[in-house]
Write an enzyme that holds these catalytic residues in place. Sequence first.
Site, PDB file in Angstrom:
ATOM      1  N   ASP A 194      96.199 -88.886   7.156  1.00 10.36           N
ATOM      2  CA  ASP A 194      94.787 -88.492   7.310  1.00 10.36           C
ATOM      3  C   ASP A 194      94.579 -87.052   6.837  1.00 10.36           C
ATOM      4  OD1 ASP A 194      96.048 -87.240   9.414  1.00 10.36           O
ATOM      5  OD2 ASP A 194      94.749 -88.053  10.979  1.00 10.36           O
ATOM      6  N   ASP A 216      98.046 -93.862   8.039  1.00 14.09           N
ATOM      7  CA  ASP A 216      97.733 -93.127   9.267  1.00 14.09           C
ATOM      8  C   ASP A 216      96.547 -93.760   9.970  1.00 14.09           C
ATOM      9  OD1 ASP A 216      98.900 -90.991  10.512  1.00 14.09           O
ATOM     10  OD2 ASP A 216      98.137 -89.495   9.104  1.00 14.09           O
ATOM     11  N   LYS A 245     100.890 -95.368  11.315  1.00 16.74           N
ATOM     12  CA  LYS A 245     101.395 -94.214  12.078  1.00 16.74           C
ATOM     13  C   LYS A 245     100.300 -93.771  13.027  1.00 16.74           C
ATOM     14  CE  LYS A 245     101.804 -89.855  10.269  1.00 16.74           C
ATOM     15  NZ  LYS A 245     100.901 -89.072  11.136  1.00 16.74           N
ATOM     16  N   GLU A 260      99.470 -90.737  16.374  1.00 17.93           N
ATOM     17  CA  GLU A 260      99.916 -89.520  17.056  1.00 17.93           C
ATOM     18  C   GLU A 260      99.915 -89.704  18.568  1.00 17.93           C
ATOM     19  OE1 GLU A 260      97.405 -86.287  15.739  1.00 17.93           O
ATOM     20  OE2 GLU A 260      97.925 -86.587  13.626  1.00 17.93           O
ATOM     21  N   GLU A 319     106.535 -82.877  14.061  1.00 17.57           N
ATOM     22  CA  GLU A 319     105.829 -81.841  13.290  1.00 17.57           C
ATOM     23  C   GLU A 319     105.718 -80.562  14.110  1.00 17.57           C
ATOM     24  OE1 GLU A 319     102.100 -83.044  11.540  1.00 17.57           O
ATOM     25  OE2 GLU A 319     101.621 -80.995  10.906  1.00 17.57           O
TER      26      GLU A 319
END
Length: 284
Positions: free
Chosen positions: A46, A85, A115, A117, A184
């Site tokens: 993204d 994403d 993916k 988060e 990250e």
Amino acid sequence: MTQAKITVPAIRERKNGAKLKVVTAYDTPTARIADSAGADIILVGDTLAHVVLGYEDTLPATVDIMIHHTAAVARAKPNALVVADMPWLSYHISVEEAVRNAGRLIREGGADCVKLEGGRKRLPVVKAILEAEIPIMGHLGLTPQSIHAMGGYRVQGKRFEAARELLEDARALTGAGVFSLVLEGVPDVLAQVVTHEIAVPTIGIGAGRHCDGQVLVFHDVLGMHNDHLARFVRQYAHLADTATEALQHFFADIQSGAFPNESETYHTDEESARLLRDFIKNEE
Ligand code: KIV
């Protein structure tokens, strides 16, 4: 020799194997470049909201935008695994909506997996998407969709308590069945511990050298812009400068008349040309 398509199980088996080479891509030509360079995974991140669409952060990316760009990447038919994403708010409202959105990225976007988060907070969603047979790459640490909650892009897990929380998140995601984990913006020792503790590959970005693979953003690594770069980015080319110089050359050739030349020009046969010129003359 034609290379075999890289699959989710093949990525999982790379734990303790050769380091995973991961880069983002957002359209067909960048996906072709990434694939022919030997990427194992192409991430349609993204980050496209920022690097391609010019927004300040990743939050404006929507499911429709992600599908549009994922489909462009999939049309390159890369050997690399294509990860799409899940954008902000596409998996935060309800489990049902999250599964539907993940399914759209696969069915309409042509992604191989998704993916998302977050850690334990996202477990119900992670489990439901996995139940729908959609593989998931996790993402912990500096998660850009939490920019406002984090108070900016800040390195995460610097203190022992925060590091321990992140390790528990990594264990929980792995226990639920994610096939890999992006780390990250975390200290290298934390990435090292997580990499040691979990059974699936970790992919680092600003997480030091101990991860099972590394990822960078295509436009950063190739110098396709002149914006500020995070300290973890290594730039391997300066394509924005090369492109500017090439276009300046093109524009100079237009002005001088050097472009186009004979070989860049279509001609008709002499007789048709003469008739056309005479026709114009008679009209005048
Ligand atoms: O959106 C993205 O490109 C990412 C990578 C930077 C890991 O999440």
